[in-house]
Design an enzyme around this catalytic site. Sequence first.
Site, PDB file in Angstrom:
ATOM      1  N   LYS A 197      -0.525   0.572   9.262  1.00 13.51           N
ATOM      2  CA  LYS A 197      -1.429   0.456  10.389  1.00 13.51           C
ATOM      3  C   LYS A 197      -1.264  -0.821  11.215  1.00 13.51           C
ATOM      4  O   LYS A 197      -1.554  -0.835  12.417  1.00 13.51           O
ATOM      5  CB  LYS A 197      -2.880   0.559   9.911  1.00 13.51           C
ATOM      6  CG  LYS A 197      -3.322   1.964   9.559  1.00 13.51           C
ATOM      7  CD  LYS A 197      -3.641   2.783  10.794  1.00 13.51           C
ATOM      8  CE  LYS A 197      -4.341   4.081  10.457  1.00 13.51           C
ATOM      9  NZ  LYS A 197      -4.806   4.812  11.635  1.00 13.51           N
ATOM     10  N   ASP A 233     -11.293   3.324   8.546  1.00 11.63           N
ATOM     11  CA  ASP A 233     -11.437   3.797   7.165  1.00 11.63           C
ATOM     12  C   ASP A 233     -10.845   2.777   6.203  1.00 11.63           C
ATOM     13  O   ASP A 233     -10.976   2.930   4.990  1.00 11.63           O
ATOM     14  CB  ASP A 233     -10.707   5.131   6.999  1.00 11.63           C
ATOM     15  CG  ASP A 233     -11.372   6.243   7.792  1.00 11.63           C
ATOM     16  OD1 ASP A 233     -12.588   6.394   7.668  1.00 11.63           O
ATOM     17  OD2 ASP A 233     -10.669   6.942   8.539  1.00 11.63           O
TER      18      ASP A 233
END
Length: 400
Positions: free
Chosen positions: A77, A120
């Site tokens: 990410k 998340d």
Amino acid sequence: MSTFSLKMEIADNRHYNGQQSPLFTIDEAEKARAFHQKVEGYQPTPLHSLDCLAKEIGVGKILIKDEAHRFDLCAFKMLGGAYAIARLLCDEFKLDVKDFDFEKLKNDIPEKMTFATATDGNHGRGVAWAANKLGQNAVVYMPKGAADERVNNIRALGAECIVTDMNYDDTVRLAIKTAEENNWKVVQDTAWEGYTEIPTWIMQGYTTMAAEAVDQMKDQQIERPTHVFLQAGVGAMAGGVLGYLCDQYGADKLHSVIVEPDLADCIYRSGISEQGEMVNVEGDLATIMVGLACGEPNPIGWPVLRDCSTQFVSCQDSVAALGMRVLGNPLGDDPRVVSGESGAVGAGMLAAVYYHPEREKLMEKLGLNQDSVVLLVNTEGDTDPVHYREVVWQGKHPTL
């Protein structure tokens, strides 16, 4: 051999037209990769060849891009978050991203900025990492049920981390509202009306791992993959990577399968909708694939998936758990891959097909045979080590 049937709803994409997005091209990917190559500690993550597993399943090759080795963050990410923050700051200070320098800009920013996001886990950690590198502030919101390990990883980077009592999509809305009230910069990996530039940069940042994989396949004397399995939450990673691969090979040369948890399958439901419109999923989204626990498609990623995907899949959590066990306990000389819940679902689907009582029918539906070259992406390692051991050691979410 044991056989068992796990839930995997496989739908052909009736909206496919093969139209390539101008946002996720080879040229844009090279801009992002050139930025990442300047980041201290950059190394391409491994592209493993699971030859023994491929032989067992009955395909020619299984390749897995292992993002568990991306810097020290155990997930892909940061590629998106860091690139988006760099582009944002370049716009703010009238710089060319080609000249971006973490240390120089860190010293040149007159007042600390605050970057806000909802996550998340892995995206927020990437944003916190980039803010930390630049000496700036980050505020990260997480949905209810967030694992302590993921929260602590974000706080260890100096960011404020707030766990809400909401699901992911409502947490995104809270982060946006609070950021607007405090004049913070939102760095979110989904888009909405009036907010498209930053999520586009994030998706373009993700293409670095696809560009690396293309080069690594060439090094392994592999012309191209015939199949790619991409997991989707909002569809940002899947859309960016698929867009790049279609520009590289052509959408008609790639059998692309988009995989989601059945408890958060907004892309699948959008794919089977009558007109190809985006469909939201509500509720707690209580899947073990927390990185995919998103109920609202990214409106930048969805057109790529709608136009270029071959199939959409909605599957139960046990498919991901099976993938974690298969990758962590390899056959023969295959390398061991430590994969978290969201990272393992592609491999889990291949294994679930292999063990299915209707194996041959499913192989044919997916276009898999002894000549297939399948590309998977392990998007995360054991970012929640407690749950990883519960699944791999203790047999949580069993298949039998």
